[in-house]
Design a protein around this motif. Sequence first.
Motif, PDB file in Angstrom:
ATOM      1  N   ALA A   1      -1.069   4.557  -5.245  1.00  0.00           N
ATOM      2  CA  ALA A   1      -0.373   5.240  -4.146  1.00  0.00           C
ATOM      3  C   ALA A   1      -0.282   6.736  -4.404  1.00  0.00           C
ATOM      4  CB  ALA A   1       1.020   4.651  -3.944  1.00  0.00           C
TER       5      ALA A   1
ATOM      6  N   ARG B   1       5.535   7.830   2.650  1.00  0.00           N
ATOM      7  CA  ARG B   1       4.827   6.551   2.535  1.00  0.00           C
ATOM      8  C   ARG B   1       5.181   5.850   1.217  1.00  0.00           C
ATOM      9  NH1 ARG B   1      -0.075   5.388   5.322  1.00  0.00           N
ATOM     10  NH2 ARG B   1       0.129   6.381   7.317  1.00  0.00           N
ATOM     11  N   ASP B   2       5.082   4.527   1.232  1.00  0.00           N
ATOM     12  CA  ASP B   2       5.412   3.713   0.072  1.00  0.00           C
ATOM     13  C   ASP B   2       4.560   4.111  -1.119  1.00  0.00           C
ATOM     14  OD1 ASP B   2       6.339   1.698  -1.581  1.00  0.00           O
ATOM     15  OD2 ASP B   2       5.041   0.168  -0.721  1.00  0.00           O
ATOM     16  N   MET B   3       5.212   4.246  -2.284  1.00  0.00           N
ATOM     17  CA  MET B   3       4.466   4.620  -3.479  1.00  0.00           C
ATOM     18  C   MET B   3       4.727   3.634  -4.620  1.00  0.00           C
ATOM     19  SD  MET B   3       6.608   7.996  -4.650  1.00  0.00           S
ATOM     20  CE  MET B   3       6.103   7.988  -6.347  1.00  0.00           C
ATOM     21  N   HIS B   4       5.115   2.432  -4.281  1.00  0.00           N
ATOM     22  CA  HIS B   4       5.452   1.437  -5.295  1.00  0.00           C
ATOM     23  C   HIS B   4       4.279   0.515  -5.621  1.00  0.00           C
ATOM     24  CE1 HIS B   4       9.400   2.765  -3.834  1.00  0.00           C
ATOM     25  NE2 HIS B   4       9.744   2.576  -5.087  1.00  0.00           N
ATOM     26  N   TYR B   5       3.084   1.040  -5.551  1.00  0.00           N
ATOM     27  CA  TYR B   5       1.925   0.233  -5.924  1.00  0.00           C
ATOM     28  C   TYR B   5       0.904   1.127  -6.598  1.00  0.00           C
ATOM     29  CZ  TYR B   5      -0.093   2.181  -1.647  1.00  0.00           C
ATOM     30  OH  TYR B   5      -0.529   3.039  -0.669  1.00  0.00           O
ATOM     31  N   LYS B   6       0.046   0.514  -7.375  1.00  0.00           N
ATOM     32  CA  LYS B   6      -0.971   1.259  -8.116  1.00  0.00           C
ATOM     33  C   LYS B   6      -1.874   2.019  -7.164  1.00  0.00           C
ATOM     34  CE  LYS B   6      -2.452  -0.311 -12.543  1.00  0.00           C
ATOM     35  NZ  LYS B   6      -3.148  -1.261 -13.338  1.00  0.00           N
TER      36      LYS B   6
ATOM     37  N   HIS C   1       0.787   9.546  -1.587  1.00  0.00           N
ATOM     38  CA  HIS C   1       1.992   8.896  -1.074  1.00  0.00           C
ATOM     39  C   HIS C   1       3.192   9.241  -1.941  1.00  0.00           C
ATOM     40  CE1 HIS C   1      -0.449   5.550   1.108  1.00  0.00           C
ATOM     41  NE2 HIS C   1      -0.876   6.769   1.393  1.00  0.00           N
TER      42      HIS C   1
END
Length: 131
Positions: free
Chosen positions: A54, A47-52, A59
């Motif tokens: 995550a 899963r995407d982990m490019h956000y605060k 993720h």
Amino acid sequence: MPKAQSVLSAVTVAMCLSPKANASTKAIEFAREDAAKDDWRQPDMTRDMHYKGALSLGHGVGFVSAHQFPEHFWGKGLMPKGMENKTYYRPDTKAEAKYRQINDGLRAKMYPNVPKTKPLSADERGCEPKK
């Protein structure tokens, strides 16, 4: 996009050189049918982990790049539990025999107890059987 760039260019070349058949279209149809009726979830590690936040959700934890392995193949199947024996891409022509061989080889590495793929029947291809 930078990572997808090389994959997209390789896919474009492969697509131009590949035999034209209905197996890929059918694979998408079969997968969409299952996605609509089954309650499965994408593995947290992919899963995407490019956000605060995550990482706190798990993720991306445990993600391993296939490029770290010989032949750039990780060998870990990521199908949800109970779906490991699902086969969506089932090449159905002589021209696709090489793709079937590659597909079966990869599946055997990821899921050693799952049988080889079988070609689509004429009915599954949506055409009349040859007489």
